[in-house]
Every structure is written in structure tokens, then in C-alpha cells.
Design an enzyme around this catalytic site. Structure first.
Site, mmCIF file in Angstrom:
data_model
loop_
_atom_site.group_PDB
_atom_site.id
_atom_site.type_symbol
_atom_site.label_atom_id
_atom_site.label_comp_id
_atom_site.label_asym_id
_atom_site.label_seq_id
_atom_site.Cartn_x
_atom_site.Cartn_y
_atom_site.Cartn_z
ATOM 1 N N GLU A 151 1.010 -1.274 0.002
ATOM 2 C CA GLU A 151 0.061 -0.180 -0.045
ATOM 3 C C GLU A 151 0.858 1.313 0.029
ATOM 4 O O GLU A 151 0.730 2.055 1.026
ATOM 5 C CB GLU A 151 -1.116 -0.019 1.084
ATOM 6 C CG GLU A 151 -2.161 -1.134 1.109
ATOM 7 C CD GLU A 151 -3.094 -1.024 2.374
ATOM 8 O OE1 GLU A 151 -2.966 -0.110 3.033
ATOM 9 O OE2 GLU A 151 -4.079 -1.387 2.007
ATOM 10 N N GLU B 255 -6.725 -7.430 -0.400
ATOM 11 C CA GLU B 255 -7.130 -7.534 0.899
ATOM 12 C C GLU B 255 -8.649 -6.940 1.118
ATOM 13 O O GLU B 255 -9.175 -6.096 0.446
ATOM 14 C CB GLU B 255 -6.471 -6.542 1.649
ATOM 15 C CG GLU B 255 -4.989 -6.947 2.098
ATOM 16 C CD GLU B 255 -4.253 -5.722 2.656
ATOM 17 O OE1 GLU B 255 -4.848 -5.166 3.461
ATOM 18 O OE2 GLU B 255 -3.121 -5.570 2.641
HETATM 19 C C1 GAL Z 1 -4.397 -2.520 4.955
HETATM 20 C C2 GAL Z 1 -2.994 -3.000 5.214
HETATM 21 C C3 GAL Z 1 -3.039 -4.326 6.217
HETATM 22 C C4 GAL Z 1 -4.028 -4.206 7.366
HETATM 23 C C5 GAL Z 1 -5.231 -3.925 7.026
HETATM 24 C C6 GAL Z 1 -6.064 -3.856 8.103
HETATM 25 O O1 GAL Z 1 -4.515 -1.010 4.828
HETATM 26 O O2 GAL Z 1 -2.441 -3.391 4.095
HETATM 27 O O3 GAL Z 1 -1.545 -4.499 6.245
HETATM 28 O O4 GAL Z 1 -3.099 -3.499 8.186
HETATM 29 O O5 GAL Z 1 -5.248 -2.655 6.108
HETATM 30 O O6 GAL Z 1 -7.374 -3.440 7.561
#
Ligand code: GAL
Length: 671
Positions: free
Chosen positions: A151, A307
Site C-alpha cells: 500500500e 485484501e
Molecule cells: C491495510 C494493510 C494491512 C492491514 C489492513 C487492516 O491497509 O495493508 O496490512 O493493516 O489494512 O485493515
């Protein structure tokens, strides 16, 4: 085979952080991954300190054992370069690698993403680690995807330190060549800002009053480019030493700091992290928009949902979980809009650390939990949809999105400081989404040949070339709907000669005389014949030249003047929407859809989302019921891949229910 990696079918899994657990837990992890149908996990995202405990000390033993274990169980790895969180030893040896805010505060170690994008020390250390990882694991059978960093732009998207200032100057020299050109572009005759030497230029730090807008715009461009340079340094290593395995870095949906058009062009696979808020009843519309953008970034190629949260996140003020049916529906929505995989943050819930209350596929309660039942059920659903992998979506409508214009629109000292591009685009997108009209996103200059209609919710900054591109599209028979406060400035943020809209006047047949932003809480009536709707935020005093009014102001200082216009130009037609109608812009879009011959994917009840992915031998109709009650949709004959049932003519969807119909392949009419 999916369109992303050599793993067949759809991808399923999540971030896996085994370094947080004793090794004897790993065997349990892989056994349960198999049970859930997980076929891909992202490993090593925050492992820098573990992999490189000191400047010249590397410890890969644990990762060797982990990747072997995954491979032995047929689970593939998306292996990270681990460069998003530099270790304490690096930070203490080189405190200048820590980022500095616009107010001059150096951010401390103790969270994550603490690096200055322009730091040569950080970039070299990251490239060195990436090389060690690539050389060690490029032939490992488990590794199917390289995951660069994590990110980019998260937490820290800009740094105002001295090294960043020097990098900014270098970037400006490349862009302008000589100082006179910069002084012209930045209009430094205003407020005595003329520069006599390059080293007088600094980043737009906190200053007594409004900053030079072109300096600020160039800063946004530079910050995206500086982070891109970090990515490209690692990408170059992986291209050279990574064994030909595809490379991705995970995006953050429609994210203002990074020009994802420029980024996606340098990726092999587009991947996205999406966290729609279950407490927001319209969250699925914003998610759909993000997914359509991800698909569009590489011209329609499948993308990967890298994710999402299985249920609640831990970083909002209030973290509402997803009811089971919603969690399934939202996962299927990503596939419906072109994803070939659904991954999560994270596999096993952490017991400690900042994310211990974040949901996970395997929660604290373990396999006896309702979450585990969902995890297994989603694995089954995705396995049933394996044949969808690789299938494409087709859209007749293009929405123009341009980061330069986004950055420029939201600079200071405008007629209103309330305009937010993402909200403007979302209101237009929402109007198309509510009608199940499929859209792609395009950047200025893109080939518009396959689109019947182009939507331009806002394009405040439009170069002459961009205006010519749109004008010739309309002249050649295209349909265009253009939103307010567009075509105002050129690439240097200078107002076009003749004022706002000047370069688009031929296409639109209208002139903007004055901006009339609407005060907070107020609205102004707009009459489409007898139908009167409120406009908020913005209105404009328009003079229709060749254009005819499609709607007029029903009251206020602009009463009786055109609010929306329609113009025939060449073989095409163009509408101009001079006010903010929110999703009621659908009234204009409906007229344009009809005129352009744009049809919904399927005529279904409101609140049911319909998309279609076309594969080589079949088409797949996704029907997603976002309503709290049942819905019945007329559908072509087919088989619901989720239930296995044959469907004839109509389909009943449970509240928050979904179906994926395999039907005869849809033929695209020639235009
Ligand atoms: C994202 C990040 C992850 C985790 C996740 C939690 O922004 O890439 O590592 O922190 O959020 O929602």
C-alpha cells in the site's frame, strides 16, 4: 487457469503473518487452509526486521521452512519484498530516512510505513532486500506472485525533508528545463514569488497563507512519482532476478495521492485492498466503483482483491462487523466486477499488536466459531465459480478519471472549497450503477472507439489536447455528458483564455459566465419540464449558444436560466450539467443512455446488482441482492453455479442473496 498467476481457478486466501506465531502453529495453519480451500497466501509483508535483523545479517531459515510447508500442501505464495516497514536498526543508523510533515515534524519509529520516499538510503536498502528475496525464492515452487512493498502512500504519502526538497528540485528541472519556464508555469509574478535560482525552491510547506497552486499541483505530481520510483527500483530488481514471476503492488481503491494509471502501466497484475464500511448502507456502490476502476487500469484484464476484511476492521472509530450473508455478497461482488481472486487481511487473528481486534479468516475462537464456518463456505463458493476465472466484462460507457485534474480541483482558493472529485464521480457512477449500466474508467487520450457514451463528472483541468480528444469523439458520433467546473484550467492550472469551458465550447455549445456555488445547507430548484429536483453545492450562470436547455433553474438568482444543456455537434451530441444534482444526475444520464442506445446488463428490481462476465464458451450473469428483502429477477435460462440449480426464466434471490448464472455466451453487437 486464472488471468493472474499459474494457480488454476479463482484465488482464495489472505495475508499470512506466521512470524507472529510459534512454528508449531504453522502445521495447523496449512491444514486449516486446505480445509477452507485456501490456495494463495501473502507472506512476508511486514517481515523486514525478521528477515534482516542487522545491516549484514540475514535470516531466511524460517521463510524457507514456511514456503516448503506451503508447497507441500499445494498452497501458493504471494511473496512480499517486505520493504514497507524498515527495521529499527536502519532507522537509528539513518534517522534521515524518517519522513517529515509539512510542519517540519519528523515522524518517529514505532508504527509502520515510516520512510521518506526520496531517501537514497531507504531506496537502496529496500532494493537490496528485494534482491536477496528474489534470488533466494525465484525458483521456489510455492511462489507465484511478487508483492512489492505494501500500500504505497498509506499513512505517509509525502515527505517535506531536505532530501525530498532536493529530489523535488531535480524533478522540476526535468519537467521545465529552465527556471524561466518554471516561473512562467508557476505564475511567480503574483505575490513576488519569482525564483532566481533552483535552490530557492522548496516543497509547499506550511506557509502564512494560500500556497502557489501550480507549485502545489507539481508537488502532488512529484509525490506520486517519488513513490513510483521506489516501486520501480524494486520492480527492476524483480524483473532482473525474479525468475519471470508476475509482479504486483496492492492499491487502495480510488486513492488520491497516487496516479494509478501511471502505476498500473508498470505492474503485471493489478491488485486492490478494499474496506467498504458495513455501517454504510451505500458502501457497495463505492466498492463497485473501485472494482470497476481496478479492472479498467489494465484495459479490462482480471485483477485481484488482495485484501478485504472477513468481518470488522480495527481502524475506524466504530468497527461494525459484516453479517454472514453480507460478507459473502461483498466477496462475490468483487468477482462480479472482474476479480479473479478474493484475499483477506488476515489469515489468523493476531493476539497482540495494533491489529488484534481486526477480523480474520481464522478468528481467536478458532474453528468452533461462526466466522470459521463462513471461511469454509466462501472457499466452497469460490471453488464453484472456478470456470469464471479469466472471463471479461464489456461496457458501452466510459467514465473519464484523471489524477492531475483531481489534484488541481481540490487545491485552495476556488469558488467553493467543498468540491471533492471522488464524491462527484461517485454520484454519477451511482446513477449508472443503480440502473445496472456497465461502465469502464478511462484516462484522457484513451481510445474511445468501443464506447457509445462518455461521462465526465468533472474535469477541472483539461489540456487543449484533452479538449480536442473529447470534441472529436463527439464530432465523430459519440455522446458526451460533461459535469460543471470542467475545462477550466490548462496543465499549469492557468485559466483557459476565454474562461471556463472555453476549449469545450464547440462540443457543448455553451458558455459559462459566472460560478454560483450554493452555500452549505442550501439548495436551488432545477426543473426538468414538470419534474423539479434540488441542486446543492454548485450552480453556474450559463449562456446557451448553440445548445438548447434540457433543464432550467426554478428559483433563486438564476431562475429561468439553463441549468443543463444539450447540444448537437457533428454526428454526436453533448450534454452539460452546470449544477450538482447528486445521484439525480441520473435524469440526464437516462436521456443520454437512451440517445446512445446504452442498455442495462439486465432489467432487474432496484437494489439488485447485475453484471456479466463473458468467457470463451459461456457467459456468467452475476445477480447480487443488496436489499433486506427478497427479490425476483427475470433471467435467461442457465445454471446457478453457486447452488447447482437449473434456472428457467426467473430467479428468486434471498435478502443479501446471490446467484451466478452460466448462460449461453452473450454476443456483442457490432457498432
Ligand atoms: C491495510 C494493510 C494491512 C492491514 C489492513 C487492516 O491497509 O495493508 O496490512 O493493516 O489494512 O485493515
Amino acid at each position: 487457469m486464472n488471468g493472474l498467476t499459474r494457480v488454476p481457478g479463482l484465488l482464495y486466501g489472505g495475508d499470512y503473518n506466521p512470524e507472529q506465531w510459534p512454528e508449531d502453529v504453522w502445521a495447523d495453519d496449512v491444514r486449516l487452509m486446505k480445509e477452507a480451500g485456501v490456495n494463495l497466501v501473502t507472506v512476508g509483508v511486514f517481515s523486514w526486521a525478521r528477515l534482516q535483523p542487522g545491516p549484514d545479517a540475514f535470516d531466511f531459515g524460517w521463510l524457507d521452512r514456511l514456503l516448503d510447508l506451503l508447497d507441500a500442501h499445494g498452497i501458493a505464495a504471494d511473496l512480499a519484498t517486505a520493504t514497507a516497514s524498515p527495521p529499527a536498526w536502519l532507522v537509528r543508523a539513518h534517522p534521515e530516512t524518517l519522513p517529515v510533515t509539512a510542519d517540519g515534524v519528523r515522524l518517529e519509529f514505532g508504527s509502520r510505513q515510516h520512510y521518506c520516499p526520496s531517501s537514497p538510503v531507504y531506496r537502496a536498502a529496500a532494493a537490496r532486500l528485494a534482491r536477496r528475496i528474489a534470488e533466494r525464492y525465484r525458483d521456489h515452487p510455492a511462489v507465484v506472485l511478487w508483492h512489492v512493498h505494501n500500500e504505497y502512500g498509506d499513512h505517509v504519502a509525502e515527505c517535506f525533508c531536505a532530501e525530498s526538497a532536493a529530489d523535488f528540485r531535480g524533478w522540476l528541472r526535468e519537467r521545465y528545463g529552465d527556471l524561466a519556464a518554471l516561473n512562467r508555469a508557476w505564475a511567480t509574478e503574483s505575490w513576488s514569488q519569482r525564483y532566481g535560482r533552483w535552490d530557492e525552491i522548496e516543497p509547499p510547506r506550511t506557509a502564512p497563507g494560500p500556497l502557489n497552486p501550480t507549485q502545489s499541483l507539481d508537488w502532488r505530481r512529484f509525490c506520486s512519482a517519488a513513490l513510483l520510483a521506489c516501486y520501480l527500483a524494486e520492480k527492476a530488481v524483480l524483473d532482473e532476478a525474479g525468475g519471470g514471476i508476475p509482479v504486483t503492488t496492492n492499491f487502495m481503491s480510488m486513492f488520491k495521492p497516487l496516479d494509478y494509471w501511471a502505476w498500473a502501466a508498470r505492474e503485471d497484475v493489478v491488485s486492490d485492498d478494499a474496506y467498504p464500511d458495513p455501517a454504510d448502507p451505500a458502501a457497495h456502490v463505492g466498492a463497485a466503483m473501485a472494482y470497476d476502476l481496478m479492472r479498467s487500469l489494465k484495459g479490462g484484464r482480471p485483477w485481484l482483491l488482495m485484501e478485504q476484511a472477513p468481518s470488522a476492521v480495527s481502524w475506524r472509530p466504530v468497527n461494525v462487523p459484516k453479517p454472514p450473508a453480507l460478507s459473502r455478497l461483498w466477496s462475490l461482488q468483487a468477482v462480479a466486477r472482474g476479480a479473479d481472486g478474493v484475499l483477506h487481511f488476515q489469515w489468523r487473528a493476531s493476539r497482540a499488536g495494533a491489529e488484534k481486534f481486526h477480523s480474520a479468516l481464522l478468528p481467536h475462537r478458532g474453528t468452533g466459531s461462526p466466522q470459521w464456518a463462513r471461511t469454509v463456505a466462501l472457499g466452497r463458493d469460490l471453488a464453484r465459480l472456478a470456470e469464471v476465472a479469466g472471463a471479461r466484462l464489456a461496457a458501452d460507457v466510459a467514465v473519464v478519471l484523471d489524477w492531475d485534474s483531481w489534484w488541481a480541483l481540490e487545491l485552495d482558493e476556488h469558488p467553493s472549497s467543498r468540491l471533492r472529485l471522488k464524491e462527484l464521480v461517485l454520484s454519477w457512477y451511482g446513477a449508472a450503477h443503480a440502473r445496472n449500466v456497465a461502465v469502464d474508467f478511462v484516462r484522457p487520450g484513451a481510445d474511445l472507439g468501443r464506447y457509445r457514451l462518455v461521462l465526465l463528472p468533472n474535469l477541472y483541468l483539461a489540456s487543449d489536447a484533452t479538449a480536442a480528444w473529447l470534441t472529436s469523439y463527439v464530432a465523430g458520433g459519440g455522446r458526451l455528458v460533461c459535469g460543471f467546473f470542467s475545462g477550466v484550467v490548462d496543465e499549469h492550472d492557468h485559466v483557459h483564455p476565454g474562461g471556463g469551458l472555453a476549449p469545450l465550447r464547440d462540443a457543448l455549445g455553451v458558455v459559462v459566465d459566472e460560478y454560483w456555488p450554493v452555500p452549505d445547507g442550501a439548495s436551488v430548484d432545477v426543473a426538468f419540464g414538470s419534474r423539479v429536483v434540488p441542486a446543492t453545492l454548485w450552480s453556474e450562470l450559463l449562456e446557451a449558444r448553440a445548445a438548447e436547455p434540457a433543464a432550467v433553474y426554478g428559483g433563486g438568482p438564476l431562475a429561468g436560466r439553463p441549468a443543463v444543456t444539450r447540444n448537437a455537434h457533428g454526428a454526436g451530441r453533448a450534454w452539460y450539467v452546470g449544477c450538482h444534482l447528486g445521484e439525480r444526475v441520473g435524469l440526464v444520464l437516462e436521456e443520454a443512455f437512451a440517445d446512445a442506445g446504452v442498455r442495462p446488463v439486465l432489467d432487474v428490481p432496484a437494489g439488485v446488482e447485475a453484471t456479466r462476465r463473458d468467457g470463451p464458451g459461456a457467459s456468467y450473469l452475476f445477480l447480487l441482492n443488496h436489499r433486506a428483502d427478497e427479490a425476483e429477477a427475470p433471467v435467461p435460462d442457465g445454471v446457478d453455479l453457486l447452488s447447482g440449480a437449473a434456472v428457467r426464466g426467473a430467479l428468486r434471490l434471498a435478502p443479501l442473496g446471490a446467484a451466478v448464472l452460466r448462460t449461453a455466451r452473450h454476443d456483442h453487437p457490432e457498432r
